[in-house]
Design a protein around this motif. Sequence first.
Motif, PDB file in Angstrom:
ATOM      1  N   LEU A 106     -58.197  10.915  73.507  1.00  0.00           N
ATOM      2  CA  LEU A 106     -57.325  11.919  74.115  1.00  0.00           C
ATOM      3  C   LEU A 106     -56.372  11.179  75.053  1.00  0.00           C
ATOM      4  CD1 LEU A 106     -56.489  14.862  74.772  1.00  0.00           C
ATOM      5  CD2 LEU A 106     -58.257  14.862  76.547  1.00  0.00           C
ATOM      6  N   ALA A 107     -55.101  11.160  74.715  1.00  0.00           N
ATOM      7  CA  ALA A 107     -54.110  10.460  75.531  1.00  0.00           C
ATOM      8  C   ALA A 107     -52.755  11.124  75.358  1.00  0.00           C
ATOM      9  CB  ALA A 107     -54.019   8.989  75.126  1.00  0.00           C
ATOM     10  N   VAL A 108     -52.080  11.403  76.486  1.00  0.00           N
ATOM     11  CA  VAL A 108     -50.721  11.943  76.441  1.00  0.00           C
ATOM     12  C   VAL A 108     -49.799  10.952  77.138  1.00  0.00           C
ATOM     13  CG1 VAL A 108     -51.507  14.339  76.427  1.00  0.00           C
ATOM     14  CG2 VAL A 108     -50.985  13.236  78.596  1.00  0.00           C
ATOM     15  N   PRO A 109     -48.518  10.953  76.795  1.00  0.00           N
ATOM     16  CA  PRO A 109     -47.574  10.018  77.422  1.00  0.00           C
ATOM     17  C   PRO A 109     -47.482  10.217  78.932  1.00  0.00           C
ATOM     18  CG  PRO A 109     -46.623  10.992  75.443  1.00  0.00           C
ATOM     19  CD  PRO A 109     -47.880  11.743  75.730  1.00  0.00           C
ATOM     20  N   ASP A 110     -47.048   9.188  79.632  1.00  0.00           N
ATOM     21  CA  ASP A 110     -46.855   9.269  81.078  1.00  0.00           C
ATOM     22  C   ASP A 110     -45.811  10.329  81.410  1.00  0.00           C
ATOM     23  OD1 ASP A 110     -48.648   7.217  81.410  1.00  0.00           O
ATOM     24  OD2 ASP A 110     -47.117   5.644  81.524  1.00  0.00           O
ATOM     25  N   GLY A 111     -45.913  10.860  82.623  1.00  0.00           N
ATOM     26  CA  GLY A 111     -44.960  11.860  83.078  1.00  0.00           C
ATOM     27  C   GLY A 111     -45.409  13.282  82.870  1.00  0.00           C
ATOM     28  N   VAL A 112     -46.568  13.456  82.251  1.00  0.00           N
ATOM     29  CA  VAL A 112     -47.140  14.787  82.037  1.00  0.00           C
ATOM     30  C   VAL A 112     -48.531  14.829  82.664  1.00  0.00           C
ATOM     31  CG1 VAL A 112     -48.008  16.398  80.282  1.00  0.00           C
ATOM     32  CG2 VAL A 112     -45.823  15.244  79.928  1.00  0.00           C
ATOM     33  N   ARG A 113     -48.807  15.856  83.426  1.00  0.00           N
ATOM     34  CA  ARG A 113     -50.123  16.016  84.051  1.00  0.00           C
ATOM     35  C   ARG A 113     -51.119  16.493  83.006  1.00  0.00           C
ATOM     36  NH1 ARG A 113     -51.504  19.998  89.251  1.00  0.00           N
ATOM     37  NH2 ARG A 113     -53.709  20.371  88.755  1.00  0.00           N
ATOM     38  N   LEU A 114     -52.294  15.879  82.985  1.00  0.00           N
ATOM     39  CA  LEU A 114     -53.350  16.277  82.048  1.00  0.00           C
ATOM     40  C   LEU A 114     -54.607  16.596  82.843  1.00  0.00           C
ATOM     41  CD1 LEU A 114     -53.879  16.456  78.911  1.00  0.00           C
ATOM     42  CD2 LEU A 114     -55.077  14.281  79.188  1.00  0.00           C
ATOM     43  N   ASP A 115     -55.030  17.848  82.812  1.00  0.00           N
ATOM     44  CA  ASP A 115     -56.291  18.274  83.421  1.00  0.00           C
ATOM     45  C   ASP A 115     -57.296  18.471  82.297  1.00  0.00           C
ATOM     46  OD1 ASP A 115     -54.872  18.295  85.751  1.00  0.00           O
ATOM     47  OD2 ASP A 115     -55.365  20.363  86.317  1.00  0.00           O
ATOM     48  N   THR A 116     -58.414  17.781  82.355  1.00  0.00           N
ATOM     49  CA  THR A 116     -59.376  17.857  81.258  1.00  0.00           C
ATOM     50  C   THR A 116     -60.789  17.648  81.757  1.00  0.00           C
ATOM     51  OG1 THR A 116     -59.966  16.932  79.099  1.00  0.00           O
ATOM     52  CG2 THR A 116     -59.115  15.390  80.733  1.00  0.00           C
ATOM     53  N   GLY A 117     -61.733  18.112  80.958  1.00  0.00           N
ATOM     54  CA  GLY A 117     -63.144  17.867  81.221  1.00  0.00           C
ATOM     55  C   GLY A 117     -63.746  16.934  80.197  1.00  0.00           C
ATOM     56  N   TYR A 118     -62.883  16.245  79.437  1.00  0.00           N
ATOM     57  CA  TYR A 118     -63.354  15.337  78.393  1.00  0.00           C
ATOM     58  C   TYR A 118     -62.677  13.987  78.529  1.00  0.00           C
ATOM     59  CZ  TYR A 118     -65.122  19.516  76.006  1.00  0.00           C
ATOM     60  OH  TYR A 118     -65.794  20.673  75.690  1.00  0.00           O
ATOM     61  N   THR A 119     -63.331  12.980  77.998  1.00  0.00           N
ATOM     62  CA  THR A 119     -62.732  11.667  77.854  1.00  0.00           C
ATOM     63  C   THR A 119     -63.125  11.117  76.495  1.00  0.00           C
ATOM     64  OG1 THR A 119     -62.372   9.547  78.972  1.00  0.00           O
ATOM     65  CG2 THR A 119     -64.638  10.353  78.865  1.00  0.00           C
ATOM     66  N   ASP A 120     -62.534  10.007  76.123  1.00  0.00           N
ATOM     67  CA  ASP A 120     -62.780   9.445  74.795  1.00  0.00           C
ATOM     68  C   ASP A 120     -64.268   9.278  74.521  1.00  0.00           C
ATOM     69  OD1 ASP A 120     -60.074   9.297  74.914  1.00  0.00           O
ATOM     70  OD2 ASP A 120     -59.917   7.125  74.665  1.00  0.00           O
ATOM     71  N   GLY A 121     -64.709   9.767  73.356  1.00  0.00           N
ATOM     72  CA  GLY A 121     -66.100   9.628  72.958  1.00  0.00           C
ATOM     73  C   GLY A 121     -66.987  10.811  73.307  1.00  0.00           C
ATOM     74  N   ASP A 122     -66.459  11.786  74.065  1.00  0.00           N
ATOM     75  CA  ASP A 122     -67.268  12.959  74.411  1.00  0.00           C
ATOM     76  C   ASP A 122     -67.373  13.910  73.219  1.00  0.00           C
ATOM     77  OD1 ASP A 122     -67.653  12.008  76.936  1.00  0.00           O
ATOM     78  OD2 ASP A 122     -66.230  13.360  77.915  1.00  0.00           O
ATOM     79  N   ASP A 123     -68.434  14.704  73.211  1.00  0.00           N
ATOM     80  CA  ASP A 123     -68.644  15.689  72.150  1.00  0.00           C
ATOM     81  C   ASP A 123     -68.236  17.080  72.626  1.00  0.00           C
ATOM     82  OD1 ASP A 123     -69.686  13.976  70.172  1.00  0.00           O
ATOM     83  OD2 ASP A 123     -71.643  13.986  71.152  1.00  0.00           O
ATOM     84  N   ILE A 124     -67.534  17.805  71.769  1.00  0.00           N
ATOM     85  CA  ILE A 124     -67.186  19.202  72.027  1.00  0.00           C
ATOM     86  C   ILE A 124     -68.259  20.045  71.353  1.00  0.00           C
ATOM     87  CG2 ILE A 124     -65.467  21.013  71.680  1.00  0.00           C
ATOM     88  CD1 ILE A 124     -63.372  18.753  71.500  1.00  0.00           C
ATOM     89  N   GLY A 125     -69.055  20.750  72.158  1.00  0.00           N
ATOM     90  CA  GLY A 125     -70.198  21.485  71.635  1.00  0.00           C
ATOM     91  C   GLY A 125     -69.902  22.943  71.360  1.00  0.00           C
ATOM     92  N   VAL A 126     -70.961  23.688  71.079  1.00  0.00           N
ATOM     93  CA  VAL A 126     -70.817  25.085  70.637  1.00  0.00           C
ATOM     94  C   VAL A 126     -71.000  26.090  71.764  1.00  0.00           C
ATOM     95  CG1 VAL A 126     -71.655  24.470  68.346  1.00  0.00           C
ATOM     96  CG2 VAL A 126     -73.276  25.314  70.064  1.00  0.00           C
ATOM     97  N   HIS A 127     -71.430  25.638  72.933  1.00  0.00           N
ATOM     98  CA  HIS A 127     -71.900  26.601  73.935  1.00  0.00           C
ATOM     99  C   HIS A 127     -70.802  27.173  74.823  1.00  0.00           C
ATOM    100  CE1 HIS A 127     -76.066  25.726  72.952  1.00  0.00           C
ATOM    101  NE2 HIS A 127     -75.789  24.441  73.009  1.00  0.00           N
ATOM    102  N   TYR A 128     -69.666  26.471  74.950  1.00  0.00           N
ATOM    103  CA  TYR A 128     -68.696  26.868  75.957  1.00  0.00           C
ATOM    104  C   TYR A 128     -67.293  26.986  75.371  1.00  0.00           C
ATOM    105  CZ  TYR A 128     -72.766  25.068  78.358  1.00  0.00           C
ATOM    106  OH  TYR A 128     -74.059  24.824  78.728  1.00  0.00           O
ATOM    107  N   ASP A 129     -66.347  27.345  76.220  1.00  0.00           N
ATOM    108  CA  ASP A 129     -64.968  27.555  75.820  1.00  0.00           C
ATOM    109  C   ASP A 129     -64.415  26.314  75.110  1.00  0.00           C
ATOM    110  OD1 ASP A 129     -62.464  29.445  76.650  1.00  0.00           O
ATOM    111  OD2 ASP A 129     -61.868  27.346  76.603  1.00  0.00           O
ATOM    112  N   PRO A 130     -63.600  26.514  74.039  1.00  0.00           N
ATOM    113  CA  PRO A 130     -63.115  25.359  73.268  1.00  0.00           C
ATOM    114  C   PRO A 130     -61.896  24.659  73.854  1.00  0.00           C
ATOM    115  CG  PRO A 130     -62.378  27.379  72.241  1.00  0.00           C
ATOM    116  CD  PRO A 130     -63.252  27.797  73.395  1.00  0.00           C
ATOM    117  N   MET A 131     -61.527  24.960  75.115  1.00  0.00           N
ATOM    118  CA  MET A 131     -60.363  24.288  75.687  1.00  0.00           C
ATOM    119  C   MET A 131     -60.679  22.826  75.986  1.00  0.00           C
ATOM    120  SD  MET A 131     -57.905  25.345  78.878  1.00  0.00           S
ATOM    121  CE  MET A 131     -58.992  24.754  80.181  1.00  0.00           C
ATOM    122  N   ILE A 132     -59.863  21.925  75.454  1.00  0.00           N
ATOM    123  CA  ILE A 132     -60.033  20.491  75.676  1.00  0.00           C
ATOM    124  C   ILE A 132     -59.328  20.059  76.952  1.00  0.00           C
ATOM    125  CG2 ILE A 132     -59.514  18.192  74.773  1.00  0.00           C
ATOM    126  CD1 ILE A 132     -59.659  19.368  71.962  1.00  0.00           C
TER     127      ILE A 132
END
Length: 615
Positions: free
Chosen positions: A338-364
């Motif tokens: 997960l990487a976006v170009p510089d100059g844009v703010r990115l708020d996230t609860g994930y980093t490279d290698g994390d798993d997106i599971g079934v229990h919670y909201d699908p927002m990355i």
Amino acid sequence: MISTVLVANRGEIACRIFRTCRELGVRTVAVHSDADENALHTRVADAAVRLPGAASAETYLRGETIVKAAVAAGADAVHPGYGFLSENADFARAVVDAGLTWIGPPPEAIEAMASKTRAKELMGVAPLKQVTEADLPVLVKAAAGGGGRGMRVVRRLADLDAELAAARAEAASAFGDGEVFTEPYVERGRHVEVQILADTHGTVWALGTRDCSLQRRHQKVIEEAPAPGLTEALTQDLYEQAVRAARAVNYVGAGTVEFLVAGGTAHFLEMNTRLQVEHPVTEAVFGVDLVALQLRIAEGHALETDPPRARGHAVEARIYAEDPANGWAPQTGRLHRLAVPDGVRLDTGYTDGDDIGVHYDPMIAKAVAHAPTRAEAVRRLAGALERAAIHGPVTNRDLLVRSLRHEEFTAGRMDTGFYDRHLPGLTEPAPDPLAPLAAALADACRPARSRFGGWRNLPSQPQVKRYAMAGEEHEVRYHHTRTGLTADGVRVVHADAGLVVLEADGVRRRYEVARYGDRVHVGATALTALPRFPDPTAQHAPGSLLAPMPGTVVRVAEGLTEGTAVQAGQPLLWLEAMKMEHKITAPVTGKLAALQVAPGRQVEMGTLLAVVESN
């Protein structure tokens, strides 16, 4: 002074609050379910406390357990984030009764605005008591709800009772409260809201407007500040109503007052007594940190008499692990990059290698762009998303880019029906035709042991590879020659395992390539490498209903048993995944030949749910 904050939440908002706490020198405590044991918010906090279980009901919604965790970890304050218990007055009281500082409004203010019906009465707005044909269409809403749960649009009077029952069931399941109400549904209205901030000394700020009209399933997708195209008089009316709502309940802290704007008039919807997901656009425009201000207010500090002046325009897009072309179905799996170009703010609860599971909201993540003008902010965000590397499950990234560039949005003429009108065009596949060739050439440059068999044909024979892209199969051919890799009609300028440069019709293009198992990402295009020989056993009987995503069976249609006659399109059962219910319907008219699941059963994607035999 607050010294240690426990965030009674998870994911992106917990990480965002921790960031401000670190900047202020405040220690942080995370809580985590078993499913979140290795989540980013758990890893970045100074301390973490386990909440046994995985489902929200047994973890993040257990107020007494979270209060005990705060005391055990030595926290002296609790920030609720958004969602979960953030608007639960009993939880706020429990925090205060434990001698902790509650970073939020008084429990009485939460209580006054918790029910949408009571909030409307407080603002002098009465819901529909008796729906008639003349009132249609109407919107059925959960009184204690949010995020689109327990919400239904009704266009035919004959459907009202069934939709009311369905909304009550979903609301009771999601919020523990089955109360619903109806209100007129405005087809071309805009969702506009006002950020408010109030201290304990009588000052209330109306900190600008936001437009959140682009929504799917009544959940916001793209938000911006300020809301474009409002007259000065309408903006002032929005501010006055928002401040009046705050003062009516002696509000303290950050909150949002939401309106439906139609025909130049603002209609009060509700007040959210918490921080909103879209708060970063307000922070960008006003140059403030709303979380820092929440902490200062909780410590008893006073706000300045007047809010800061707005500067420029900000736009936010929510990146979801979901498939918009397939009923917005949530997706799961490993987020490789997960990487976006510089100059844009990115708020996230994930980093490279994390798993997106079934229990919670699908927002990355949320990506936010700020610029002097709206046009510049929109262009900057669309360009950044287009160039972002999001490797893993299917996401809504392409939809976001196309939405930001749609003429209706760029002209500021959008409304809440935007996706109802434009979704088919916005999700029409438009993959790069050279992506399969780039994938094949990059694969040819990988070490032989990492490729299937590491085999080579005779140099004079082409190599052949097959890929699935945008629902279609593509076969590509290339040659190994003494001078390197070649392909008919395309000049191979450069090729290695991570970068391919191709020239076609005099135009040179660069393709960054990354492969994870059989999944290949070529720039913004995702492909699946197909085996040389298809698996003949991967088949199901006609009429088989397979789970479209991992989830939990929450309901089966009343009276449904094997042998029951069903009609095409008839709802058979409901799956809950990532905070949303998904209706599974009969594919044909016939009879139910097999029902393989029952309420409470957890299923994986592709699990056989039922079989319907056609007449």
